[in-house]
Design a protein around this motif. Sequence first.
Motif, PDB file in Angstrom:
ATOM      1  N   TRP A 283      88.782  70.443 104.425  1.00  0.00           N
ATOM      2  CA  TRP A 283      90.072  69.788 104.619  1.00  0.00           C
ATOM      3  C   TRP A 283      90.073  68.399 103.989  1.00  0.00           C
ATOM      4  O   TRP A 283      91.077  67.973 103.429  1.00  0.00           O
ATOM      5  CB  TRP A 283      90.415  69.703 106.092  1.00  0.00           C
ATOM      6  CG  TRP A 283      90.781  71.025 106.697  1.00  0.00           C
ATOM      7  CD1 TRP A 283      90.588  72.262 106.141  1.00  0.00           C
ATOM      8  CD2 TRP A 283      91.392  71.245 107.954  1.00  0.00           C
ATOM      9  NE1 TRP A 283      91.048  73.234 106.989  1.00  0.00           N
ATOM     10  CE2 TRP A 283      91.547  72.649 108.109  1.00  0.00           C
ATOM     11  CE3 TRP A 283      91.813  70.420 108.966  1.00  0.00           C
ATOM     12  CZ2 TRP A 283      92.116  73.216 109.248  1.00  0.00           C
ATOM     13  CZ3 TRP A 283      92.379  70.978 110.100  1.00  0.00           C
ATOM     14  CH2 TRP A 283      92.532  72.365 110.220  1.00  0.00           C
ATOM     15  N   ALA A 284      88.964  67.692 104.065  1.00  0.00           N
ATOM     16  CA  ALA A 284      88.874  66.371 103.438  1.00  0.00           C
ATOM     17  C   ALA A 284      89.056  66.481 101.927  1.00  0.00           C
ATOM     18  O   ALA A 284      89.741  65.659 101.319  1.00  0.00           O
ATOM     19  CB  ALA A 284      87.534  65.718 103.759  1.00  0.00           C
ATOM     20  N   SER A 285      88.497  67.523 101.324  1.00  0.00           N
ATOM     21  CA  SER A 285      88.649  67.701  99.876  1.00  0.00           C
ATOM     22  C   SER A 285      90.100  68.013  99.507  1.00  0.00           C
ATOM     23  O   SER A 285      90.569  67.624  98.439  1.00  0.00           O
ATOM     24  CB  SER A 285      87.718  68.797  99.360  1.00  0.00           C
ATOM     25  OG  SER A 285      88.137  70.070  99.813  1.00  0.00           O
ATOM     26  N   ILE A 286      90.819  68.691 100.393  1.00  0.00           N
ATOM     27  CA  ILE A 286      92.241  68.967 100.141  1.00  0.00           C
ATOM     28  C   ILE A 286      93.028  67.659 100.131  1.00  0.00           C
ATOM     29  O   ILE A 286      93.873  67.433  99.257  1.00  0.00           O
ATOM     30  CB  ILE A 286      92.806  69.942 101.197  1.00  0.00           C
ATOM     31  CG1 ILE A 286      92.192  71.333 101.009  1.00  0.00           C
ATOM     32  CG2 ILE A 286      94.329  70.004 101.120  1.00  0.00           C
ATOM     33  CD1 ILE A 286      92.544  72.327 102.102  1.00  0.00           C
ATOM     34  N   PHE A 287      92.745  66.786 101.088  1.00  0.00           N
ATOM     35  CA  PHE A 287      93.461  65.516 101.161  1.00  0.00           C
ATOM     36  C   PHE A 287      93.068  64.577 100.028  1.00  0.00           C
ATOM     37  O   PHE A 287      93.841  63.692  99.665  1.00  0.00           O
ATOM     38  CB  PHE A 287      93.236  64.842 102.520  1.00  0.00           C
ATOM     39  CG  PHE A 287      94.096  65.410 103.602  1.00  0.00           C
ATOM     40  CD1 PHE A 287      95.380  64.953 103.805  1.00  0.00           C
ATOM     41  CD2 PHE A 287      93.629  66.433 104.414  1.00  0.00           C
ATOM     42  CE1 PHE A 287      96.185  65.487 104.803  1.00  0.00           C
ATOM     43  CE2 PHE A 287      94.425  66.978 105.410  1.00  0.00           C
ATOM     44  CZ  PHE A 287      95.707  66.505 105.603  1.00  0.00           C
ATOM     45  N   GLN A 288      91.890  64.747  99.459  1.00  0.00           N
ATOM     46  CA  GLN A 288      91.472  63.911  98.340  1.00  0.00           C
ATOM     47  C   GLN A 288      92.028  64.417  97.016  1.00  0.00           C
ATOM     48  O   GLN A 288      92.066  63.678  96.040  1.00  0.00           O
ATOM     49  CB  GLN A 288      89.950  63.845  98.268  1.00  0.00           C
ATOM     50  CG  GLN A 288      89.352  63.082  99.410  1.00  0.00           C
ATOM     51  CD  GLN A 288      87.829  63.206  99.454  1.00  0.00           C
ATOM     52  OE1 GLN A 288      87.237  63.945  98.688  1.00  0.00           O
ATOM     53  NE2 GLN A 288      87.218  62.487 100.371  1.00  0.00           N
ATOM     54  N   GLY A 289      92.478  65.645  96.989  1.00  0.00           N
ATOM     55  CA  GLY A 289      92.981  66.230  95.756  1.00  0.00           C
ATOM     56  C   GLY A 289      94.399  65.800  95.439  1.00  0.00           C
ATOM     57  O   GLY A 289      95.179  65.419  96.312  1.00  0.00           O
ATOM     58  N   GLU A 290      94.733  65.866  94.180  1.00  0.00           N
ATOM     59  CA  GLU A 290      96.055  65.447  93.726  1.00  0.00           C
ATOM     60  C   GLU A 290      97.142  66.428  94.151  1.00  0.00           C
ATOM     61  O   GLU A 290      98.292  66.045  94.368  1.00  0.00           O
ATOM     62  CB  GLU A 290      96.046  65.307  92.203  1.00  0.00           C
ATOM     63  CG  GLU A 290      97.295  64.679  91.655  1.00  0.00           C
ATOM     64  CD  GLU A 290      97.214  64.387  90.179  1.00  0.00           C
ATOM     65  OE1 GLU A 290      98.273  64.397  89.547  1.00  0.00           O
ATOM     66  OE2 GLU A 290      96.109  64.166  89.670  1.00  0.00           O
TER      67      GLU A 290
END
Length: 79
Positions: free
Chosen positions: A38-45
């Motif tokens: 989920w953190a990687s989703i929020f870090q993605g554009e």
Amino acid sequence: MTDRNGPFGRLPEHLLVEIFIRLPTCEWVQISCVSKHWASIFQGECMWQTAIARNWPSAGLRKRWPGPIPRGSARRLVL
């Protein structure tokens, strides 16, 4: 709850983005701490572009933000 084999772990990323953008933005930081995925989703554009397009549809007409105005390019109006 967020195990890859659990119910949320099997959802495609684009569905998670659709769910997240419907939640209040003030809670996004806490939600991004639930799992690394989920953190990687929020870090993605993709997450941010989708949220911007949903909240401000006219912003989606322009492909990318042109960036800050370069120094010296603005002219002062002389009255």
